[in-house]
Structure formats: structure tokens, C-alpha cells
Design an enzyme around this catalytic site. Structure first.
Site, PDB file in Angstrom:
ATOM      1  N   GLU A 149      -2.502  -8.110  -1.827  1.00 56.24           N
ATOM      2  CA  GLU A 149      -2.649  -6.884  -1.026  1.00 56.24           C
ATOM      3  C   GLU A 149      -3.953  -6.779  -0.234  1.00 56.24           C
ATOM      4  OE1 GLU A 149      -1.705  -3.657  -3.720  1.00 56.24           O
ATOM      5  OE2 GLU A 149       0.388  -4.276  -3.835  1.00 56.24           O
ATOM      6  N   GLU A 255       8.589  -9.238  -6.076  1.00 53.02           N
ATOM      7  CA  GLU A 255       8.655  -8.006  -6.894  1.00 53.02           C
ATOM      8  C   GLU A 255       9.836  -7.140  -6.458  1.00 53.02           C
ATOM      9  OE1 GLU A 255       4.819  -5.994  -6.902  1.00 53.02           O
ATOM     10  OE2 GLU A 255       3.725  -7.890  -6.879  1.00 53.02           O
TER      11      GLU A 255
HETATM   12  C1  GLA Z   1       2.145  -3.912  -6.822  1.00 52.28           C
HETATM   13  C2  GLA Z   1       1.471  -4.983  -7.667  1.00 52.28           C
HETATM   14  C3  GLA Z   1       2.147  -5.153  -8.983  1.00 52.28           C
HETATM   15  C4  GLA Z   1       2.510  -3.845  -9.617  1.00 52.28           C
HETATM   16  C5  GLA Z   1       3.344  -3.063  -8.680  1.00 52.28           C
HETATM   17  C6  GLA Z   1       3.799  -1.834  -9.390  1.00 52.28           C
HETATM   18  O1  GLA Z   1       3.255  -4.354  -6.187  1.00 52.28           O
HETATM   19  O2  GLA Z   1       1.422  -6.241  -7.040  1.00 52.28           O
HETATM   20  O3  GLA Z   1       1.309  -5.814  -9.852  1.00 52.28           O
HETATM   21  O4  GLA Z   1       1.363  -3.136  -9.965  1.00 52.28           O
HETATM   22  O5  GLA Z   1       2.538  -2.777  -7.553  1.00 52.28           O
HETATM   23  O6  GLA Z   1       4.313  -2.119 -10.678  1.00 52.28           O
END
Ligand code: GLA
Length: 369
Positions: A149, A255
């Protein structure tokens, strides 16, 4: 639960031929993010090991968990997670070495006594941290989200943070170099959200071009894929996958989930909708069949697209094992959510059937460039 799960897989296997699970049917690695204490929940293991071959710890390997203060290293949960996964023949994705946000970086990284740490001090700390963590799990962890990020959502290329204030963009290349030095065999990933969208995609491509030109060992891009129902950005995603293909870079969908209670307005208009939104909790008694069907259709379309890029995508990881364990039950407000392929009992939802159908269908043609 186990009995009905077996009945479901039996039924699915009869309906779909021999490929019964995501793990068997996927042309890429099938992964999942897991709550840290998976080793203490044997009831989750059959679903986990049948469907997934790669696991990402949800929290226990983040810098705030491993080294909350300069004096305190805390490997307890991370060690247990890795031992559990290695013992079950599951590959581990380490997540994450540098989370380039102020609220996710333990404050000690940034401080040197009362003054802000200099670039040299900050980078030396980061390199020592990366060397120790990656070194500890060398050959036990197969891939790392090295930087998470770092790209800005609004103005500017990178999100402003203690990292950029002290070290511009240099911390990114240095983090990748340090991870590679500590484990030359590990697959190294740059991970972000919304990086498939117009604007942020171009920032990412510029960052990658610069990293590549400087020889940084970046092996793949993580597209988090935290989507919302009716707003899955198919076209933007396709453009991004095509751009990565043209650069010869690999992608992981790192994710994935599809929220059925859209949350985008939470951050809109100076946060003024929050009090009203915090009361929204429509699916406490279960998700209505028409919403599940829409979600299934949208997951299916997503996997149809992914298959067109199966030379680019090397892993698709869902963010949590089943609906009951999703972070979206709490974030950004408490609600009963249903974003995944398995329900709270671990039973496959219509979305699972739709995804399996796409994974086992003839490969869709690759669109002309
Ligand atoms: C972001 C992070 C993850 C997690 C998600 C929420 O995407 O990369 O590690 O914290 O938020 O679960």
C-alpha cells in the site's frame, strides 16, 4: 459440518466431473488469508486443505505484530502459523514486511530520540528488520508481500508517510533488495488496493518501471481485490492484467472478496455518511438468495476474466476462509457480511459453484490486444 461438507463435495464432484475443489481446478495457486490461530482450529482444516494450497497470515506477520517496539520481537504466533502450514503442506505467503502507512508502521521506526529518524537510520532499521524476519523463515516461506500500500489514492505518486518523508521512494527498492538478499529463492511481491483502477494503475506502472530499471527484484504485483457487489471493476482489471502481461510481470490476486453490503460511501463527502451507515446491517438472518445469485454471477465473470490471463496470474487468494471469518464483518463498521465462497458453516455458496464452473469450462479465448 464435516458430513454435510462431504455430501456437498460429492454432489459437486458428480455435477462437475473429477475437479472438485479450487485447489484441484485452478490453473494458478489457490490461496487464502487466515486468522492467525488456525493451528488451534482443527474444525477449519478439512475445508482449508481441500480448497487451498497457499496461506497468508492475516495479522501475525505484520511489523506491528512482530516488532511493536524496538526492544520487543514477537515471533510466537508467526512461528506457530508457519509450523502449522509447513506441517500441512501449505505454502506460506509472508505478509507484509513494510506497510507504507503511518498508522500501520510501529512509531519507533520513525523516531530517533525526540527527532524524526534520518533517512539512513530509517533505512538501516528497515533493512535489519527485513533481514531478520525473512532470514528466520528462509525456505519455510515461499513468497513475501515486501511492500504493502505505498501508492497514493489522490494527489502524488506515493502515499505520504514517515517513509516518504525521510526516504522518498528509495525505501521500496531497498526493501526488495534486502528481502532478496535474505532469501534469494523467495518470490517478492509489491501489494496494493485499487491499483487496477485508472490513475492508480499508471502510478503503479511508473513505480514498477523505475524499480525494474534500477534492478530491483520485484517478481509479482499483488492486486488485493477487495471488491463490492455491483462494482467489480472488470474493465480496469483487464487493462491492468494486459499491461502486466506486456511488461512480462506476474500478478497475484492477493486478498479477494466481494462485499455484499457496499462500503464505498463510508469515505465519501468528508465522512458525513458514517453515522447513518453504521446502522446498516441487512443480512443478519442470512443473505437473500437473489443477492447470493448476483454475487455468484459476478464471481463467475471475474474468474472468466482471470482465466483469460492465466499466463499472468500465478495465485488467487481469498481474504479469509469463510463468511464468518471475514474482516468485512467488522470493517469499516460491524455488520453480518457474506463476501466469500463458503458460508459460516463452511458450506459452498452459489458463488463457489459459479467459480468452479468457470475453472472447469473450456478456456475462454484471449481477447485481441
Ligand atoms: C489490507 C491489508 C491486509 C488486511 C486487510 C484487511 O488489505 O493488506 O493485511 O489488513 O487490509 O483485513
Amino acid at each position: 459440518m464435516l458430513r454435510s461438507w462431504s455430501l456437498c463435495t460429492l454432489f459437486l464432484s458428480a455435477a462437475l466431473g473429477s475437479a472438485q475443489t479450487l485447489r484441484q481446478a485452478s490453473p494458478w495457486a489457490s490461496g487464502v488469508g487466515l486468522a492467525d490461530r488456525i493451528g488451534e482450529r482443527p474444525e477449519d482444516w478439512p475445508l482449508l486443505t481441500a480448497q487451498f494450497g497457499h496461506v497468508t497470515p492475516e495479522n501475525c506477520m505484520k511489523p506491528a505484530a512482530i516488532r511493536p517496539t524496538e526492544a520487543r520481537w514477537n515471533f510466537d504466533l508467526a512461528d506457530k502459523f508457519v509450523a502449522f502450514a509447513n506441517g500441512k503442506d501449505l505454502k506460506v505467503v509472508g505478509h507484509c514486511l513494510v506497510w507504507a502507512k503511518d498508522d500501520r508502521t510501529p512509531p519507533w521506526f520513525y523516531q530517533d530520540g525526540a527527532a524524526p529518524a534520518s533517512k539512513e537510520v530509517l533505512l538501516a532499521r528497515m533493512e535489519a528488520y527485513v533481514a531478520k524476519v525473512v532470514g528466520r523463515y528462509k525456505s519455510k516461506i515461499h513468497a513475501w508481500d515486501v511492500v504493502n500500500e505505498a501508492l497514493a489514492d489522490g494527489q502524488g505518486e506515493l502515499r505520504e508517510s514517515g517513509w516518504t518523508r525521510a526516504a522518498g521512494d528509495e525505501f521500496i527498492a531497498r526493501a526488495f533488495a534486502a528481502a532478496h538478499a535474505a532469501d534469494p529463492a523467495a518470490l517478492l511481491i509489491y501489494n496494493d488496493y485499487n491499483n487496477e483502477l485508472d490513475g492508480k494503475r499508471e502510478k503503479m506502472l511508473r513505480l514498477l518501471a523505475k524499480l525494474k530499471a534500477g534492478g530491483a527484484p520485484v517478481h509479482a504485483i499483488g492486486l488485493q481485490g477487495h471488491y463490492e457487489i455491483d462494482r467489480v471493476p472488470y474493465e480496469a482489471l483487464e487493462k491492468t492484467l494486459a499491461a502486466l502481461r506486456a511488461l512480462g510481470l506476474k500478478a497475484v490476486v492477493s486478498e479477494l472478496d466481494i462485499d455484499v453490503i457496499p462500503r464505498g460511501r463510508w469515505w465519501a463527502d468528508g465522512n458525513k455518511h458514517r453515522a447513518e451507515m453504521a446502522k446498516i446491517n441487512p443480512y443478519v438472518e442470512g443473505c437473500p438468495p437473489e443477492v447470493l445469485a448476483r454475487q455468484a454471477e459476478q464471481y463467475g465473470r471475474l474468474f472468466r476474466l482471470f482465466r483469460q490471463y492465466d499466463d499472468v496470474i500465478i495465485r488467487v487468494s481469498f481474504w479469509n476462509l469463510h463468511d464468518g471469518q471475514s474482516w468485512l464483518n467488522k470493517f469499516p463498521w460491524a455488520r453480518v457480511n457474506h463476501p466469500l465462497l463458503f458460508d459460516r458453516q463452511g458450506h459452498p455458496k452459489p458463488a463457489f459453484t459459479a467459480v468452479l464452473k468457470e475453472l472447469t469450462a473450456p478456456r475462454p479465448p484471449v481477447p485481441a490486444k
